[in-house]
Design a protein around this motif. Structure first.
Motif, PDB file in Angstrom:
ATOM      1  N   ARG A  50     -13.226 -21.921   9.666  1.00 30.65           N
ATOM      2  CA  ARG A  50     -13.215 -21.967   8.203  1.00 30.65           C
ATOM      3  C   ARG A  50     -11.864 -22.329   7.617  1.00 30.65           C
ATOM      4  O   ARG A  50     -10.827 -22.056   8.207  1.00 30.65           O
ATOM      5  CB  ARG A  50     -13.627 -20.600   7.653  1.00 30.65           C
ATOM      6  N   CYS A  51     -11.944 -22.913   6.441  1.00 34.12           N
ATOM      7  CA  CYS A  51     -10.742 -23.145   5.647  1.00 34.12           C
ATOM      8  C   CYS A  51     -10.145 -21.776   5.311  1.00 34.12           C
ATOM      9  O   CYS A  51     -10.858 -20.899   4.829  1.00 34.12           O
ATOM     10  CB  CYS A  51     -11.111 -23.896   4.374  1.00 34.12           C
ATOM     11  N   PRO A  52      -8.868 -21.559   5.565  1.00 32.41           N
ATOM     12  CA  PRO A  52      -8.285 -20.230   5.325  1.00 32.41           C
ATOM     13  C   PRO A  52      -8.267 -19.863   3.848  1.00 32.41           C
ATOM     14  O   PRO A  52      -8.092 -18.700   3.496  1.00 32.41           O
ATOM     15  CB  PRO A  52      -6.861 -20.360   5.883  1.00 32.41           C
ATOM     16  N   LYS A  53      -8.459 -20.852   2.973  1.00 34.24           N
ATOM     17  CA  LYS A  53      -8.371 -20.556   1.540  1.00 34.24           C
ATOM     18  C   LYS A  53      -9.742 -20.246   0.938  1.00 34.24           C
ATOM     19  O   LYS A  53      -9.917 -19.252   0.263  1.00 34.24           O
ATOM     20  CB  LYS A  53      -7.752 -21.755   0.828  1.00 34.24           C
ATOM     21  N   CYS A  54     -10.730 -21.118   1.223  1.00 31.40           N
ATOM     22  CA  CYS A  54     -12.026 -20.942   0.562  1.00 31.40           C
ATOM     23  C   CYS A  54     -13.152 -20.611   1.525  1.00 31.40           C
ATOM     24  O   CYS A  54     -14.260 -20.305   1.099  1.00 31.40           O
ATOM     25  CB  CYS A  54     -12.392 -22.181  -0.251  1.00 31.40           C
ATOM     26  N   GLY A  55     -12.932 -20.710   2.801  1.00 37.47           N
ATOM     27  CA  GLY A  55     -13.963 -20.322   3.757  1.00 37.47           C
ATOM     28  C   GLY A  55     -14.958 -21.421   4.089  1.00 37.47           C
ATOM     29  O   GLY A  55     -15.838 -21.227   4.911  1.00 37.47           O
ATOM     30  N   VAL A  69      -7.539 -30.840   6.469  1.00 39.38           N
ATOM     31  CA  VAL A  69      -7.806 -30.767   5.043  1.00 39.38           C
ATOM     32  C   VAL A  69      -9.227 -30.242   4.835  1.00 39.38           C
ATOM     33  O   VAL A  69     -10.157 -30.620   5.539  1.00 39.38           O
ATOM     34  CB  VAL A  69      -7.574 -32.132   4.353  1.00 39.38           C
ATOM     35  N   CYS A  70      -9.362 -29.338   3.901  1.00 40.23           N
ATOM     36  CA  CYS A  70     -10.681 -28.801   3.561  1.00 40.23           C
ATOM     37  C   CYS A  70     -11.307 -29.755   2.554  1.00 40.23           C
ATOM     38  O   CYS A  70     -10.733 -30.022   1.494  1.00 40.23           O
ATOM     39  CB  CYS A  70     -10.528 -27.406   2.948  1.00 40.23           C
ATOM     40  N   LEU A  71     -12.477 -30.268   2.888  1.00 39.51           N
ATOM     41  CA  LEU A  71     -13.102 -31.255   2.015  1.00 39.51           C
ATOM     42  C   LEU A  71     -13.666 -30.600   0.747  1.00 39.51           C
ATOM     43  O   LEU A  71     -14.028 -31.279  -0.196  1.00 39.51           O
ATOM     44  CB  LEU A  71     -14.216 -31.996   2.761  1.00 39.51           C
ATOM     45  N   PHE A  72     -13.719 -29.275   0.754  1.00 42.34           N
ATOM     46  CA  PHE A  72     -14.284 -28.570  -0.397  1.00 42.34           C
ATOM     47  C   PHE A  72     -13.214 -28.264  -1.434  1.00 42.34           C
ATOM     48  O   PHE A  72     -13.348 -28.592  -2.591  1.00 42.34           O
ATOM     49  CB  PHE A  72     -14.969 -27.285   0.082  1.00 42.34           C
ATOM     50  N   CYS A  73     -12.098 -27.653  -0.988  1.00 45.07           N
ATOM     51  CA  CYS A  73     -11.067 -27.244  -1.955  1.00 45.07           C
ATOM     52  C   CYS A  73      -9.773 -28.032  -1.805  1.00 45.07           C
ATOM     53  O   CYS A  73      -8.802 -27.764  -2.498  1.00 45.07           O
ATOM     54  CB  CYS A  73     -10.777 -25.745  -1.836  1.00 45.07           C
ATOM     55  N   ARG A  74      -9.729 -29.007  -0.904  1.00 44.99           N
ATOM     56  CA  ARG A  74      -8.571 -29.882  -0.671  1.00 44.99           C
ATOM     57  C   ARG A  74      -7.360 -29.133  -0.118  1.00 44.99           C
ATOM     58  O   ARG A  74      -6.255 -29.679  -0.094  1.00 44.99           O
ATOM     59  CB  ARG A  74      -8.144 -30.664  -1.937  1.00 44.99           C
ATOM     60  N   ASN A  75      -7.536 -27.908   0.281  1.00 49.61           N
ATOM     61  CA  ASN A  75      -6.429 -27.168   0.905  1.00 49.61           C
ATOM     62  C   ASN A  75      -6.013 -27.880   2.201  1.00 49.61           C
ATOM     63  O   ASN A  75      -6.847 -28.330   2.975  1.00 49.61           O
ATOM     64  CB  ASN A  75      -6.913 -25.744   1.211  1.00 49.61           C
ATOM     65  N   GLU A  76      -4.704 -28.019   2.419  1.00 51.68           N
ATOM     66  CA  GLU A  76      -4.215 -28.631   3.662  1.00 51.68           C
ATOM     67  C   GLU A  76      -3.399 -27.617   4.445  1.00 51.68           C
ATOM     68  O   GLU A  76      -2.603 -26.868   3.874  1.00 51.68           O
ATOM     69  CB  GLU A  76      -3.334 -29.854   3.341  1.00 51.68           C
TER      70      GLU A  76
HETATM   71 ZN   LIG Z   1     -11.180 -24.864   1.457  1.00 55.18          ZN
END
Ligand SMILES: [Zn+2]
Ligand SMILES: [Zn+2]
Lengths: 418, 104
Positions: A50-55, A69-76
């Motif tokens: 999972r993305c550490p920011k949004c899961g 890069v998280c394609l959902f929240c753009r967190n890198e």
């Molecule tokens: Zn994310």
């Protein structure tokens, strides 16, 4: 010069001699398993990543930055470099025995390639064929399932070096490489060449730190006199020389020696073009990061099938070559050259890490002889090398033309001097 | 590609000059061999440029190596008083990958 090679002059002192019992015990003892480096990425749960920011599990590699890069929240973000995480650059001169990181442990031949995951999001069971890929999408909820655990079949390496060159950049490199080699290229290759068909592949390597001592014995000659004698109406040059028995030894450490860990790639026989992929080494292996299968999304990968034991002879071989290149500078006084006759290497200690390295690969099978030609691009440095099928008739015509031209000059010289 | 052909031609041309200046019976034969030799050199130069069969990673140079000072010695064991060879037979001092007898 038919004289027997002089017995190698062994180092004179090698510690106190062992007693017979000690020697026998040493010979019978099982090889000690070296200390291991545990590289399992504990932060990743089985399957879901999972993305550490949004899961979200919709995670990809952004090639331009080498970051996930998280394609959902753009967190890198990025996994830690294994260099610091496991202290790989350090203490090479203190290495003892064979230290094998957990991802470089022996491949279990009997373990199945198919790994089944229970998708944690929806409960479906998803099968990943680890021989070809280390991730798959749940066909029910579209979560990406990753093989993150170092399952016993040895499919998961310790580290991965993310792609940096984009596909477009790789296509340009490949196009440039091939267009410089159009004139004599096989007609069919020229017609079928589509550089856009390049694939991003992670290839398996073992990256080795080692401490070694090498020793060489041979002959060297120093010219003492050079003169010419008249024989009939021509001058003949003669030489006199002193012959020396030469011995050299050097101890060294090598940091991140990189060897192919797929038996198919490791065979550099003349029957294939595998040397092409070897040629694009080295990689900036210091920047490799801890294993996270999200780095592999969108790329294919090849499974390692060679173990440390199988590649130890390769390490020894390359160590001997490295030692030879190191002692080269000390041979200057032998102006007639040196002929090495015997050599020896002792690997004091080595540390093995299994790594996936990124390659853009264009491949082309030549129908006439079944040879698989590659153009390979190092997806970190951009170094490009390839093998282009040549048109034999065109090549022969060129050779014949140049030959005829030179023969013409030769004839002219003969006529002029007659 | 043209560069490789030019290199091959220069190599052959220097052979022509050397053969032509060697003013004995062998010189004529050498001169006549220039055509086939040049043709073969051209063939291999182009072939290599396309297929790169001779290339590999130079780990001896492109890997981080820290070596301690080289040690060793040499003893004079023989003298060659008269030879036409300009160098030692089987010179492999610079041929790092050519393995010789392994001492264990
Ligand atoms: Zn994310
Ligand atoms: Zn699911």
């Amino acid at each position: 010069m038919t004289q027997d090679p002089v017995e190698p002059q062994q180092p004179t002192f090698d510690g106190p001699p062992l007693s017979l019992e000690e020697e026998l015990a040493a010979a019978r003892a099982e090889p000690e398993p070296g200390p291991s480096i545990e590289t399992v990425n504990e932060s990743l749960k089985d399957g879901l990543n999972r993305c550490p920011k949004c899961g979200s599990t919709d995670v990809r590699l952004r090639g331009s930055t080498g970051m996930l890069v998280c394609l959902f929240c753009r967190n890198e973000w990025q996994e830690a470099r294994v260099e610091e995480e496991f202290g790989l650059g350090e203490g090479i001169d203190q290495l003892e025995g064979t230290v094998i990181a957990s991802g470089a442990e022996d491949i279990a031949a009997d373990a199945a390639d198919q790994v089944t995951f229970k998708c944690e999001a929806c409960g479906a069971e998803v099968v990943v064929d680890t021989a070809h890929a280390l991730n798959a999408r749940c066909h029910w909820c579209r979560h990406t399932l990753n093989v993150n655990q170092q399952i016993p079949n040895g499919a998961v390496p310790d580290a991965v070096l993310p792609f940096r060159l984009t596909k477009e950049e790789a296509v340009e490199k490949i196009r440039a490489f091939a267009s410089k080699r159009r004139l004599f290229a096989h007609k069919r290759f020229k017609r079928e060449f589509v550089p856009e068909n390049v694939l991003g592949v992670y290839l398996p390597y073992l990256v080795i730190d080692a401490r070694a001592e090498t020793q060489y014995w041979g002959k060297g000659e120093v010219q003492t006199r050079r003169w010419t004698e008249k024989q009939g109406d021509k001058q003949v040059t003669y030489y006199a020389a002193d012959v020396y028995q030469v011995q050299r030894q050097v101890a060294f450490t090598v940091d991140d020696l990189t060897v192919e860990a797929s038996s198919e790639r490791a065979d550099f026989g003349t029957k294939n073009t595998n040397n092409i992929i070897n040629t694009i080494l080295p990689f900036d292996t210091k920047n490799a990061v801890k294993w996270n299968a999200s780095y592999l999304v969108g790329f294919t990968s090849e499974k390692r099938d060679l173990n440390v034991e199988a590649l130890t002879p390769v390490l020894e071989d390359q160590g001997l070559s490295i030692g030879r290149s190191q002692v080269r500078g000390s041979l200057g006084r032998f102006d007639r050259g040196v002929r090495w006759e015997q050599e020896k290497i002792e690997i004091g200690g080595s540390r093995w890490v299994s790594m996936y390295l990124p390659v853009w690969l264009y491949s082309y099978r030549q129908e006439s002889n079944g040879l698989l030609h590659y153009i390979a691009v190092n997806a970190r440095t951009g170094e490009t090398m390839g093998s282009i099928p040549v048109s034999q008739p065109k090549l022969l015509l060129a050779a014949f033309t140049v030959g005829t031209f030179l023969e013409g000059i030769a004839g002219a010289i003969l006529v002029a001097s007659a | 590609m043209t560069i490789e052909i030019i290199q091959a031609l220069v190599h052959v041309a220097s052979g022509v000059v050397r053969a032509a200046s060697d003013d004995d019976g062998g010189g004529v034969l050498w001169l006549l061999a220039i055509g086939p030799a040049g043709g073969a050199a051209t063939y291999w130069a182009i072939y290599r440029y396309y297929r790169n069969t001779d290339k590999s990673h130079e780990f001896e140079r492109d890997t981080i190596i820290e070596a301690q000072p080289v040690q060793g010695g040499e003893d004079r064991v023989d003298h060659i008083s008269r030879t036409r060879d300009s160098g030692i037979k089987g010179d492999n001092g610079g041929d790092y990958r050519k393995r010789v007898q392994r001492v264990r």
